[in-house]
Design a protein around this motif. Structure first.
Motif, PDB file in Angstrom:
ATOM      1  N   PHE A 138     189.169 -38.896  51.265  1.00 33.69           N
ATOM      2  CA  PHE A 138     190.064 -37.757  51.482  1.00 33.69           C
ATOM      3  C   PHE A 138     190.833 -37.355  50.218  1.00 33.69           C
ATOM      4  CE2 PHE A 138     189.712 -40.195  55.450  1.00 33.69           C
ATOM      5  CZ  PHE A 138     189.103 -39.240  56.253  1.00 33.69           C
ATOM      6  N   SER A 139     190.435 -37.892  49.083  1.00 32.15           N
ATOM      7  CA  SER A 139     191.179 -37.642  47.847  1.00 32.15           C
ATOM      8  C   SER A 139     190.932 -36.259  47.258  1.00 32.15           C
ATOM      9  CB  SER A 139     190.806 -38.697  46.802  1.00 32.15           C
ATOM     10  OG  SER A 139     189.436 -38.574  46.440  1.00 32.15           O
ATOM     11  N   GLY A 140     189.810 -35.645  47.613  1.00 34.47           N
ATOM     12  CA  GLY A 140     189.441 -34.372  47.003  1.00 34.47           C
ATOM     13  C   GLY A 140     188.507 -34.516  45.815  1.00 34.47           C
ATOM     14  N   LYS A 141     187.971 -35.723  45.607  1.00 30.13           N
ATOM     15  CA  LYS A 141     187.082 -35.926  44.459  1.00 30.13           C
ATOM     16  C   LYS A 141     185.819 -35.075  44.561  1.00 30.13           C
ATOM     17  CE  LYS A 141     184.433 -39.995  45.949  1.00 30.13           C
ATOM     18  NZ  LYS A 141     184.736 -39.797  47.375  1.00 30.13           N
ATOM     19  N   ASP A 142     185.339 -34.847  45.788  1.00 32.08           N
ATOM     20  CA  ASP A 142     184.152 -33.998  45.950  1.00 32.08           C
ATOM     21  C   ASP A 142     184.452 -32.560  45.526  1.00 32.08           C
ATOM     22  OD1 ASP A 142     182.755 -36.156  46.900  1.00 32.08           O
ATOM     23  OD2 ASP A 142     183.043 -35.661  49.014  1.00 32.08           O
ATOM     24  N   ILE A 143     185.653 -32.110  45.826  1.00 30.69           N
ATOM     25  CA  ILE A 143     186.057 -30.763  45.413  1.00 30.69           C
ATOM     26  C   ILE A 143     186.085 -30.673  43.895  1.00 30.69           C
ATOM     27  CG2 ILE A 143     187.901 -29.038  45.491  1.00 30.69           C
ATOM     28  CD1 ILE A 143     188.774 -30.226  48.175  1.00 30.69           C
ATOM     29  N   LEU A 144     186.696 -31.666  43.259  1.00 29.65           N
ATOM     30  CA  LEU A 144     186.824 -31.658  41.800  1.00 29.65           C
ATOM     31  C   LEU A 144     185.459 -31.724  41.126  1.00 29.65           C
ATOM     32  CD1 LEU A 144     189.057 -31.708  39.564  1.00 29.65           C
ATOM     33  CD2 LEU A 144     188.710 -34.173  39.478  1.00 29.65           C
ATOM     34  N   SER A 145     184.565 -32.569  41.643  1.00 35.99           N
ATOM     35  CA  SER A 145     183.251 -32.728  41.013  1.00 35.99           C
ATOM     36  C   SER A 145     182.421 -31.454  41.130  1.00 35.99           C
ATOM     37  CB  SER A 145     182.508 -33.916  41.626  1.00 35.99           C
ATOM     38  OG  SER A 145     182.227 -33.701  42.989  1.00 35.99           O
ATOM     39  N   LYS A 146     182.507 -30.773  42.270  1.00 36.46           N
ATOM     40  CA  LYS A 146     181.733 -29.534  42.434  1.00 36.46           C
ATOM     41  C   LYS A 146     182.351 -28.389  41.636  1.00 36.46           C
ATOM     42  CE  LYS A 146     179.795 -31.105  46.774  1.00 36.46           C
ATOM     43  NZ  LYS A 146     179.902 -31.125  48.250  1.00 36.46           N
ATOM     44  N   GLU A 198     177.353 -24.364  48.513  1.00 38.47           N
ATOM     45  CA  GLU A 198     178.534 -24.723  47.716  1.00 38.47           C
ATOM     46  C   GLU A 198     178.624 -23.884  46.436  1.00 38.47           C
ATOM     47  OE1 GLU A 198     181.093 -26.679  47.981  1.00 38.47           O
ATOM     48  OE2 GLU A 198     180.648 -28.054  49.628  1.00 38.47           O
ATOM     49  N   PHE A 199     177.468 -23.592  45.837  1.00 39.92           N
ATOM     50  CA  PHE A 199     177.462 -22.915  44.539  1.00 39.92           C
ATOM     51  C   PHE A 199     176.976 -21.475  44.629  1.00 39.92           C
ATOM     52  CE2 PHE A 199     176.510 -27.502  43.575  1.00 39.92           C
ATOM     53  CZ  PHE A 199     177.786 -27.813  43.133  1.00 39.92           C
ATOM     54  N   ASP A 231     178.299 -18.661  45.101  1.00 43.59           N
ATOM     55  CA  ASP A 231     179.082 -17.591  44.474  1.00 43.59           C
ATOM     56  C   ASP A 231     178.815 -17.482  42.976  1.00 43.59           C
ATOM     57  OD1 ASP A 231     180.246 -16.931  46.880  1.00 43.59           O
ATOM     58  OD2 ASP A 231     182.054 -18.122  46.547  1.00 43.59           O
ATOM     59  N   ASN A 232     177.983 -18.373  42.456  1.00 41.56           N
ATOM     60  CA  ASN A 232     177.668 -18.368  41.029  1.00 41.56           C
ATOM     61  C   ASN A 232     176.221 -17.959  40.796  1.00 41.56           C
ATOM     62  OD1 ASN A 232     179.586 -20.972  41.610  1.00 41.56           O
ATOM     63  ND2 ASN A 232     180.188 -19.942  39.730  1.00 41.56           N
ATOM     64  N   ASP A 233     175.934 -17.570  39.566  1.00 41.19           N
ATOM     65  CA  ASP A 233     174.552 -17.358  39.152  1.00 41.19           C
ATOM     66  C   ASP A 233     173.893 -18.734  39.021  1.00 41.19           C
ATOM     67  OD1 ASP A 233     172.146 -16.797  37.946  1.00 41.19           O
ATOM     68  OD2 ASP A 233     172.983 -15.507  36.390  1.00 41.19           O
ATOM     69  N   LEU A 234     172.851 -18.975  39.806  1.00 42.77           N
ATOM     70  CA  LEU A 234     172.244 -20.309  39.858  1.00 42.77           C
ATOM     71  C   LEU A 234     171.026 -20.463  38.950  1.00 42.77           C
ATOM     72  CD1 LEU A 234     172.487 -21.083  43.693  1.00 42.77           C
ATOM     73  CD2 LEU A 234     174.206 -21.325  41.893  1.00 42.77           C
ATOM     74  N   GLU A 235     170.850 -19.539  38.013  1.00 38.03           N
ATOM     75  CA  GLU A 235     169.671 -19.596  37.146  1.00 38.03           C
ATOM     76  C   GLU A 235     169.569 -20.922  36.405  1.00 38.03           C
ATOM     77  OE1 GLU A 235     167.684 -17.295  33.281  1.00 38.03           O
ATOM     78  OE2 GLU A 235     169.591 -16.584  34.135  1.00 38.03           O
ATOM     79  N   TYR A 236     170.701 -21.464  35.981  1.00 37.65           N
ATOM     80  CA  TYR A 236     170.687 -22.693  35.191  1.00 37.65           C
ATOM     81  C   TYR A 236     171.185 -23.903  35.980  1.00 37.65           C
ATOM     82  CZ  TYR A 236     169.888 -19.660  31.181  1.00 37.65           C
ATOM     83  OH  TYR A 236     169.357 -18.741  30.305  1.00 37.65           O
TER      84      TYR A 236
END
Length: 218
Positions: free
Chosen positions: A27-35, A63-64, A66-71
């Motif tokens: 519940f620390s939010g580490k998954d949020i920070l890593s993504k 999860e991603f 909203d970003n350009d996922l080309e790379y």
């Protein structure tokens, strides 16, 4: 050439070739920070590799999205090609591993993506490995150490940056200290405080809100 961490108020930048360990409980939010670390790279036109041992591939893409996922290269250890529609747009950017025990296969796919991005002349590459704790459920410490030793040396040689996540409270001190020796920086998230050690000595108070890390002060 440093890698920005994605939160301007932190003023945190990571030198090329750095391996980081991110330690926190569920519940620390580490998954949020890593993504968010991946999103920052995509936003800056950097190549990113996201290795997941727990999220289905469709969740990772969402999860991603909203970003350009080309790379963005994705290595997934719990889904398979049959989970995807025939017209899945990102199929060439996903590599499937049948089990988290297949460490050699995981490493081979990471190297494949590194070579792909090198051929595209992308200068900066981020890797997030989520998570080391899952691998420890399937492998012994000695085997995992050898695997991570190869991975961290690869990161150094490619001037990339690696963020390894690890679950606090489920490992003994020997496991944590042994694997921590492979990193040049430790990030801990506990009781509303993010603390950086190694490449930085900063710490911040924070809270999680709407799937975001909100800093409350230095």
């Amino acid at each position: 050439m440093n890698y920005k961490f994605g939160y301007p108020d932190m003023g945190i930048e990571v030198p090329p070739g750095t391996n980081l360990m991110l330690l926190g409980d569920l519940f620390s939010g580490k998954d949020i920070l890593s993504k968010e670390f991946i999103r920052e790279g995509l936003k800056n036109g950097e190549a990113c590799i996201f290795v997941s041992t727990s999220d289905p591939i469709l969740e990772t893409v969402e999860e991603f999205s909203d970003n350009d996922l080309e790379y963005l290269g994705m290595v997934n250890c719990i889904s398979s090609r049959t989970d995807l529609a025939p017209d899945f747009a990102y199929i060439n950017q996903v590599r499937f591993v049948s089990s988290p025990t297949e460490l050699a296969t995981i490493m081979a796919f990471i190297n494949e993506f590194l070579d792909i991005f090198r051929d595209k002349d992308v200068k900066k590459i981020r890797i997030v490995f989520d998570s080391v704790s899952t691998l420890l459920m399937y492998s012994n410490l000695k085997t995992l150490y050898k695997f991570l030793h190869v991975l961290t040396n690869t990161v150094k040689s490619r001037n990339a940056v690696l963020l390894l996540t690890m679950e606090e409270g489920v490992h003994d001190k020997i496991e944590i200290s042994s694997l921590q020796r492979l990193s040049q920086g430790l990030i801990t998230m506990a009781e509303g405080e993010i603390q950086f050690n190694g490449f930085s000595r900063k710490k911040f108070q924070y809270e999680t809100q709407d799937n975001r890390i909100i800093l409350n002060g230095d």
